[in-house]
Design a protein around this motif. Structure first.
Motif, short mmCIF file in Angstrom:
data_model
loop_
_atom_site.label_atom_id
_atom_site.label_comp_id
_atom_site.label_asym_id
_atom_site.label_seq_id
_atom_site.Cartn_x
_atom_site.Cartn_y
_atom_site.Cartn_z
N LEU A 16 0.82 -1.20 0.00
CA LEU A 16 0.00 0.00 0.00
C LEU A 16 0.86 1.26 0.00
O LEU A 16 2.02 1.23 0.41
CB LEU A 16 -0.90 0.00 1.24
CG LEU A 16 -1.78 -1.25 1.39
CD1 LEU A 16 -2.43 -1.28 2.75
CD2 LEU A 16 -2.84 -1.28 0.29
N PRO A 17 0.29 2.39 -0.44
CA PRO A 17 1.05 3.65 -0.48
C PRO A 17 1.11 4.33 0.88
O PRO A 17 0.39 3.98 1.81
CB PRO A 17 0.25 4.50 -1.48
CG PRO A 17 -1.15 4.00 -1.33
CD PRO A 17 -1.04 2.52 -1.08
N PHE A 18 1.96 5.33 0.97
CA PHE A 18 2.17 6.09 2.20
C PHE A 18 0.86 6.67 2.73
O PHE A 18 0.63 6.68 3.95
CB PHE A 18 3.17 7.23 1.91
CG PHE A 18 3.40 8.16 3.06
CD1 PHE A 18 4.37 7.89 4.02
CD2 PHE A 18 2.65 9.32 3.20
CE1 PHE A 18 4.59 8.75 5.08
CE2 PHE A 18 2.86 10.20 4.26
CZ PHE A 18 3.85 9.91 5.21
N SER A 19 0.00 7.13 1.85
CA SER A 19 -1.23 7.81 2.26
C SER A 19 -2.18 6.92 3.05
O SER A 19 -3.02 7.42 3.80
CB SER A 19 -1.96 8.37 1.03
OG SER A 19 -2.28 7.33 0.13
N ARG A 20 -2.07 5.61 2.89
CA ARG A 20 -2.98 4.72 3.60
C ARG A 20 -2.73 4.75 5.11
O ARG A 20 -3.62 4.40 5.89
CB ARG A 20 -2.82 3.29 3.08
CG ARG A 20 -3.39 3.06 1.69
CD ARG A 20 -4.84 3.46 1.61
NE ARG A 20 -5.66 2.72 2.57
CZ ARG A 20 -6.87 3.11 2.96
NH1 ARG A 20 -7.39 4.25 2.50
NH2 ARG A 20 -7.56 2.39 3.82
N GLY A 21 -1.53 5.14 5.53
CA GLY A 21 -1.25 5.18 6.96
C GLY A 21 -2.18 6.12 7.70
O GLY A 21 -2.74 5.77 8.74
N GLY A 22 -2.36 7.32 7.17
CA GLY A 22 -3.28 8.26 7.79
C GLY A 22 -4.72 7.81 7.68
O GLY A 22 -5.53 8.07 8.58
N ALA A 23 -5.05 7.11 6.59
CA ALA A 23 -6.42 6.64 6.39
C ALA A 23 -6.81 5.61 7.44
O ALA A 23 -7.98 5.52 7.81
CB ALA A 23 -6.57 6.05 4.99
N TRP A 24 -5.84 4.83 7.93
CA TRP A 24 -6.17 3.83 8.96
C TRP A 24 -6.73 4.49 10.21
O TRP A 24 -7.68 3.99 10.81
CB TRP A 24 -4.93 3.01 9.31
CG TRP A 24 -4.44 2.15 8.18
CD1 TRP A 24 -5.17 1.71 7.12
CD2 TRP A 24 -3.11 1.66 7.99
NE1 TRP A 24 -4.38 0.97 6.27
CE2 TRP A 24 -3.11 0.91 6.79
CE3 TRP A 24 -1.92 1.77 8.72
CZ2 TRP A 24 -1.97 0.28 6.31
CZ3 TRP A 24 -0.79 1.13 8.24
CH2 TRP A 24 -0.81 0.40 7.05
#
Length: 256
Positions: free
Chosen positions: A6-14
């Motif tokens: 997954l991309p970096f942006s998914r971290g904040g989405a979690w």
């Protein structure tokens, strides 16, 4: 079962998805989160074998929170008993995962003995307080850095291991290996998750309480008490969002 990259942006989405999940059932997820912590604290307080018992039970109880999150996401009605859903998920394997994690963590602390003579070890084991001025303790900062470096792969191997051992019933060795690989492949979103978590759970509350304290220190003290009631359950719910994102839709919880 295959781990996505997954991309970096998914971290904040979690964290955002964890917050959305918590909003759907705040009472249940708050109860599960604090019941989990309370159970570990009570077990740890038992003389001699308490710490060992808490470590062994940690993977089992953590699956109860994930099962509760899955039920909330699917709109299912469940009660506090969902915390013990792990009892239906390969108990022997989960206990083994907890034991291996405990042994690996202790090994890391023992290695730091050679760096600072045991200051960090005594602080982490509760035998002595954390030094008020770590810079004045010979080797303490270096031991902390060594411990952090060595404990990172241990945490990576453990992160998904309870899920893979209990929910997917993988052998313990495979679960630990696949967890390590899944975390390594997704270091970018995990980095993003860590940064967002630091801001959400530490910096933002600290700044907010600091501003309130300028107006009323008493009010700031009162607000600091219920703050974990909201923060911790959201963080726990984000663990579910993280697992579902990496491994896809999780299978149903085994029936009673």
């Amino acid at each position: 079962m295959q781990a996505s990259t997954l991309p970096f942006s998914r971290g904040g989405a979690w964290l955002k998805e964890g917050f959305a999940l918590w909003r759907r059932a705040p009472a249940l997820l708050t109860f599960l989160s604090f019941a989990y912590l309370l159970a570990l604290v009570v077990l740890s307080a038992v003389p001699l074998l308490g710490q060992v018992a808490a470590s062994l039970c940690m993977p089992l109880l953590s699956l109860g929170i994930l099962a509760g999150c899955q039920a909330v996401e699917r709109g299912q009605k469940v009660g506090p008993e969902i915390l013990f859903a792990g009892l239906r998920m390969n108990i022997r394997g989960l206990l083994a995962v907890g034991g291996i994690y405990l042994a690996a963590s202790m090994l890391v602390l023992l290695i730091t003995l050679a760096v600072d003579g045991g200051t960090l070890f005594r602080a982490m084991s509760g035998e002595a307080p954390i030094p008020d001025d770590p810079g004045q303790q010979p080797g303490f900062t270096l031991a902390l850095m060594v411990g952090l470096l060595l404990s990172t792969p241990v945490m990576m191997a453990y992160w998904f291991a309870p899920l893979l051992t209990g929910w997917y019933r993988l052998p313990v060795a495979k679960a630990l290996f696949f967890s390590l690989v899944a975390c390594a492949r997704n270091w970018r979103p995990f980095l993003g998750y860590t940064l967002h978590l630091l801001f959400f759970a530490a910096i933002l509350p600290g700044v907010a309480l600091g501003l309130v304290a300028l107006i009323s220190p008493t009010l700031a003290g009162l607000l600091a008490v219920p703050l974990p009631l909201a923060v911790l359950p959201i963080v726990f719910a984000s663990f579910y969002a993280n697992a579902r994102d990496v491994f896809g839709e999780l299978p149903d919880v085994p029936p009673r």
